[in-house]
Design a protein around this motif. Structure first.
Motif, PDB file in Angstrom:
ATOM      1  N   GLY A 104       0.804  -1.216   0.000  1.00 14.72           N
ATOM      2  CA  GLY A 104       0.000   0.000   0.000  1.00 14.72           C
ATOM      3  C   GLY A 104       0.833   1.260   0.000  1.00 14.72           C
ATOM      4  N   LEU A 105       1.928   1.258   0.779  1.00 18.15           N
ATOM      5  CA  LEU A 105       2.775   2.449   0.871  1.00 18.15           C
ATOM      6  C   LEU A 105       3.447   2.759  -0.463  1.00 18.15           C
ATOM      7  N   THR A 106       4.047   1.753  -1.085  1.00 20.63           N
ATOM      8  CA  THR A 106       4.719   1.988  -2.370  1.00 20.63           C
ATOM      9  C   THR A 106       3.713   2.330  -3.462  1.00 20.63           C
ATOM     10  N   GLY A 107       2.508   1.739  -3.387  1.00 26.38           N
ATOM     11  CA  GLY A 107       1.482   2.101  -4.361  1.00 26.38           C
ATOM     12  C   GLY A 107       1.055   3.556  -4.215  1.00 26.38           C
ATOM     13  N   PHE A 108       0.914   4.005  -2.975  1.00 25.02           N
ATOM     14  CA  PHE A 108       0.549   5.412  -2.734  1.00 25.02           C
ATOM     15  C   PHE A 108       1.659   6.357  -3.208  1.00 25.02           C
ATOM     16  N   LEU A 109       2.911   6.055  -2.829  1.00 24.61           N
ATOM     17  CA  LEU A 109       4.027   6.917  -3.222  1.00 24.61           C
ATOM     18  C   LEU A 109       4.237   6.912  -4.741  1.00 24.61           C
ATOM     19  N   TYR A 110       3.957   5.772  -5.351  1.00 25.85           N
ATOM     20  CA  TYR A 110       4.070   5.710  -6.814  1.00 25.85           C
ATOM     21  C   TYR A 110       3.099   6.675  -7.480  1.00 25.85           C
ATOM     22  N   GLY A 111       1.845   6.650  -7.014  1.00 25.23           N
ATOM     23  CA  GLY A 111       0.860   7.534  -7.613  1.00 25.23           C
ATOM     24  C   GLY A 111       1.040   9.001  -7.240  1.00 25.23           C
ATOM     25  N   ALA A 112       1.444   9.250  -5.994  1.00 28.18           N
ATOM     26  CA  ALA A 112       1.549  10.629  -5.527  1.00 28.18           C
ATOM     27  C   ALA A 112       2.890  11.276  -5.843  1.00 28.18           C
ATOM     28  N   LEU A 113       3.954  10.498  -5.951  1.00 29.19           N
ATOM     29  CA  LEU A 113       5.298  11.059  -6.093  1.00 29.19           C
ATOM     30  C   LEU A 113       5.935  10.743  -7.446  1.00 29.19           C
ATOM     31  N   LEU A 114       5.914   9.472  -7.847  1.00 31.49           N
ATOM     32  CA  LEU A 114       6.645   9.078  -9.048  1.00 31.49           C
ATOM     33  C   LEU A 114       5.914   9.422 -10.340  1.00 31.49           C
ATOM     34  N   VAL A 115       4.610   9.208 -10.370  1.00 29.06           N
ATOM     35  CA  VAL A 115       3.870   9.467 -11.610  1.00 29.06           C
ATOM     36  C   VAL A 115       3.928  10.940 -12.018  1.00 29.06           C
ATOM     37  N   PRO A 116       3.683  11.874 -11.112  1.00 30.35           N
ATOM     38  CA  PRO A 116       3.764  13.292 -11.530  1.00 30.35           C
ATOM     39  C   PRO A 116       5.181  13.747 -11.880  1.00 30.35           C
ATOM     40  N   ASN A 117       6.179  13.069 -11.351  1.00 30.95           N
ATOM     41  CA  ASN A 117       7.578  13.472 -11.590  1.00 30.95           C
ATOM     42  C   ASN A 117       8.356  12.323 -12.232  1.00 30.95           C
ATOM     43  N   GLU A 118       7.732  11.679 -13.186  1.00 29.63           N
ATOM     44  CA  GLU A 118       8.323  10.467 -13.760  1.00 29.63           C
ATOM     45  C   GLU A 118       9.678  10.725 -14.388  1.00 29.63           C
ATOM     46  N   ALA A 119       9.842  11.834 -15.070  1.00 28.99           N
ATOM     47  CA  ALA A 119      11.089  12.109 -15.784  1.00 28.99           C
ATOM     48  C   ALA A 119      12.268  12.282 -14.843  1.00 28.99           C
ATOM     49  N   THR A 120      12.027  12.748 -13.628  1.00 27.66           N
ATOM     50  CA  THR A 120      13.131  13.024 -12.699  1.00 27.66           C
ATOM     51  C   THR A 120      13.249  12.013 -11.564  1.00 27.66           C
ATOM     52  N   LEU A 121      12.124  11.374 -11.184  1.00 28.89           N
ATOM     53  CA  LEU A 121      12.153  10.474 -10.034  1.00 28.89           C
ATOM     54  C   LEU A 121      11.939   9.004 -10.372  1.00 28.89           C
ATOM     55  N   ASN A 122      11.600   8.698 -11.605  1.00 21.72           N
ATOM     56  CA  ASN A 122      11.359   7.293 -11.964  1.00 21.72           C
ATOM     57  C   ASN A 122      12.033   6.947 -13.283  1.00 21.72           C
ATOM     58  N   ARG A 123      13.236   7.440 -13.451  1.00 23.04           N
ATOM     59  CA  ARG A 123      14.069   7.087 -14.596  1.00 23.04           C
ATOM     60  C   ARG A 123      15.448   6.674 -14.065  1.00 23.04           C
ATOM     61  N   PRO A 124      15.519   5.517 -13.400  1.00 22.56           N
ATOM     62  CA  PRO A 124      16.776   5.131 -12.749  1.00 22.56           C
ATOM     63  C   PRO A 124      17.885   4.811 -13.745  1.00 22.56           C
ATOM     64  N   GLU A 125      19.086   5.155 -13.346  1.00 20.57           N
ATOM     65  CA  GLU A 125      20.277   4.744 -14.111  1.00 20.57           C
ATOM     66  C   GLU A 125      20.509   3.260 -13.839  1.00 20.57           C
ATOM     67  N   ARG A 126      20.612   2.470 -14.892  1.00 17.80           N
ATOM     68  CA  ARG A 126      20.664   1.018 -14.729  1.00 17.80           C
ATOM     69  C   ARG A 126      22.085   0.489 -14.889  1.00 17.80           C
ATOM     70  N   PHE A 127      22.312  -0.705 -14.338  1.00 15.71           N
ATOM     71  CA  PHE A 127      23.589  -1.391 -14.502  1.00 15.71           C
ATOM     72  C   PHE A 127      23.668  -1.996 -15.902  1.00 15.71           C
ATOM     73  N   GLY A 128      24.834  -1.868 -16.521  1.00 12.95           N
ATOM     74  CA  GLY A 128      25.066  -2.507 -17.813  1.00 12.95           C
ATOM     75  C   GLY A 128      25.763  -3.840 -17.636  1.00 12.95           C
ATOM     76  N   ARG A 129      25.819  -4.580 -18.706  1.00 10.95           N
ATOM     77  CA  ARG A 129      26.492  -5.883 -18.658  1.00 10.95           C
ATOM     78  C   ARG A 129      28.003  -5.706 -18.612  1.00 10.95           C
ATOM     79  N   ILE A 130      28.642  -6.595 -17.882  1.00 10.93           N
ATOM     80  CA  ILE A 130      30.103  -6.607 -17.781  1.00 10.93           C
ATOM     81  C   ILE A 130      30.576  -7.960 -18.317  1.00 10.93           C
ATOM     82  N   GLU A 131      31.220  -7.937 -19.458  1.00 12.66           N
ATOM     83  CA  GLU A 131      31.671  -9.184 -20.087  1.00 12.66           C
ATOM     84  C   GLU A 131      33.071  -9.534 -19.583  1.00 12.66           C
ATOM     85  N   ILE A 132      33.213 -10.741 -19.085  1.00 15.68           N
ATOM     86  CA  ILE A 132      34.517 -11.217 -18.617  1.00 15.68           C
ATOM     87  C   ILE A 132      35.238 -11.879 -19.781  1.00 15.68           C
ATOM     88  N   PRO A 133      36.393 -11.362 -20.186  1.00 18.86           N
ATOM     89  CA  PRO A 133      37.101 -11.924 -21.344  1.00 18.86           C
ATOM     90  C   PRO A 133      37.414 -13.408 -21.151  1.00 18.86           C
TER      91      PRO A 133
END
Length: 427
Positions: A222-251
């Motif tokens: 319930g808490l994350t659902g509320f914060l998602y609708g109240a915080l992340l949806v209105p500010n999606e471009a700044t608060l819900n666009r996480p920088e992701r990990f890329g693949r690391i290939e071991i030679p």
């Protein structure tokens, strides 16, 4: 299994042994045989089944393997029938079914099913295994958190909440800072917050641990659902666009056929999973920390008499379990999906809890169980692509059916830590 019994007779004590036969595994083998046989009889498929062993990006090329669908399916089914008879004979002889026999039966059963499903189609083996490992990552971290918690004497039903809050925290902090490592730390903090509440109510206030865990799952959802609708949806471009990990290939290692792309061309969190499993497995049985952890979960009174602070040990280890489970939540938003979504963990915390039971509260076994459930989930996607005649509703049921069979069938009569779920009151 043998059970020793003391019998008094004319002032003497005699030791008798009561033998028990365990037919649970042979029965499960039989059910699998019947289901596969029914599938092959009532939905026969002809043609050629192709298995692609190599990866187009690999330096070492392997040819595709083609087998006739019908004859191969029935040939493997015959081998499975012989293994089932062997397991029955082992059980009839008052012995337990060897682990290798269960593994062999499972692998051959999956192969027979894939041969039938891939009639006229292609099974990319490397991609199938890669997807299975990827889907298993949150389950593995959740299962490790469950193992540590229950070994310490606290039933960690709140794994679902730890995964979900970890995913939310990782997405938020990674979006704000643009750094996935900050997001990963945030996920661990999120998992710790959930486990802190669990530990406080279960250890200090002696509230039923299962009830607290269920309430926490509902609360976090319930808490994350509320914060998602109240915080992340209105500010999606700044608060819900996480920088992701890329693949690391071991030679070199990544060029190993089949397993190279699966194990050695992964993201940071997957490599962290390998290290975490190894450290927890080693530490649980080879260090003072592991000895104390197991002591407070098996016999807290005895641990208390030798100077171990039972409740403090339980408290800090539950917090550690929450941090590890939180890393699993970070995988959702920092690797798998580019943003946080409501209830995105989709009940995987409960499957992780099943992996703990199936794995008999052992880190390695629980990891293997989590990999099995991840494979079943990815297999569901492959079967949809291959357009098998199995109804789509059953496809969605497949991971949960495997979970039920694993826990109810192959787990057998197992016993968890003796003091798991029981609060300790000093004196």
């Amino acid at each position: 299994m043998t059970t020793p019994t003391l019998v008094a007779d004319d002032g003497t004590i005699q030791l008798t042994v009561v033998k028990e036969r365990h037919f649970k595994v042979p029965i499960v083998f039989g059910i699998v045989l019947v289901l596969l046989g029914a599938l092959f009889v009532f939905a026969p498929r002809g043609g050629i089944s192709t298995f692609r062993l190599g990866d187009p990006t690999s330096a070492i090329a392997l040819p595709d393997v083609e087998v006739p669908t019908g004859p191969t399916s029935w040939a493997v089914w015959t081998i499975l029938a012989l293994l089932a008879l062997w397991a029955t004979w082992v059980a009839w002889s008052y012995r337990r079914t060897p682990l290798w026999l269960t593994i062999a039966f499972s692998v051959l059963g999956v192969f027979a099913f894939l041969v039938w499903a891939a009639a006229g189609g292609l099974v990319p083996v490397s991609n199938l295994l890669f997807g299975a490992v990827s889907l298993s990552v949150p389950l593995v971290f959740g299962a490790l958190g469950g193992v540590i918690g229950e070994r310490a004497g606290v039933v960690n039903v709140a794994i679902e909440g730890q995964l979900l809050l970890g995913a939310f925290s990782a997405a938020l902090l990674s979006s704000i800072t643009g750094n996935p490592f900050i997001g990963l730390i945030g996920a661990m903090i999120g998992g710790v917050l959930v486990s802190f509440v669990l530990a406080a109510f279960a250890i200090k206030y002696l509230v039923d641990q299962v009830i607290v865990g269920v309430v926490l799952n509902v609360l976090v959802t319930g808490l994350t659902g509320f914060l998602y609708g109240a915080l992340l949806v209105p500010n999606e471009a700044t608060l819900n666009r996480p920088e992701r990990f890329g693949r690391i290939e071991i030679p070199v290692l990544s060029d190993i056929p089949i397993i190279g792309p699966v194990l050695f061309n992964q993201t940071f969190i997957v490599y962290l999973m390998f290290v975490t499993v190894a450290i927890v497995a080693w530490g649980l049985y080879r260090t003072r920390w592991g000895l104390r952890l197991r002591a407070v979960g098996e016999h807290p009174q005895a641990a208390d008499t030798v100077g171990i602070k039972v409740n403090a040990t339980r408290f800090w280890n539950v917090m550690l379990a929450g941090a590890i489970a939180g890393i699993g939540g970070a995988y959702f938003t920092l690797v798998s999906v580019p943003q946080f979504g409501k209830e995105m963990t989709a009940g995987l915390g409960f499957i992780a809890l099943a992996a703990v039971i199936f794995g008999r509260w052992d880190p390695i076994r629980a990891t293997l169980a989590a990999l099995l459930f991840g494979f079943a989930t990815n297999l569901q996607n492959l079967l949809t692509i291959l357009k098998t005649p199995i109804p789509s509703e059953f496809m969605l049921m497949l991971p949960y059916v495997v979970t039920i069979l694993a826990v109810a069938g192959f787990a057998g009569q197992i016993r968890g830590p003796a003091a798991s779920g029981k609060p300790y009151i000093k004196g």
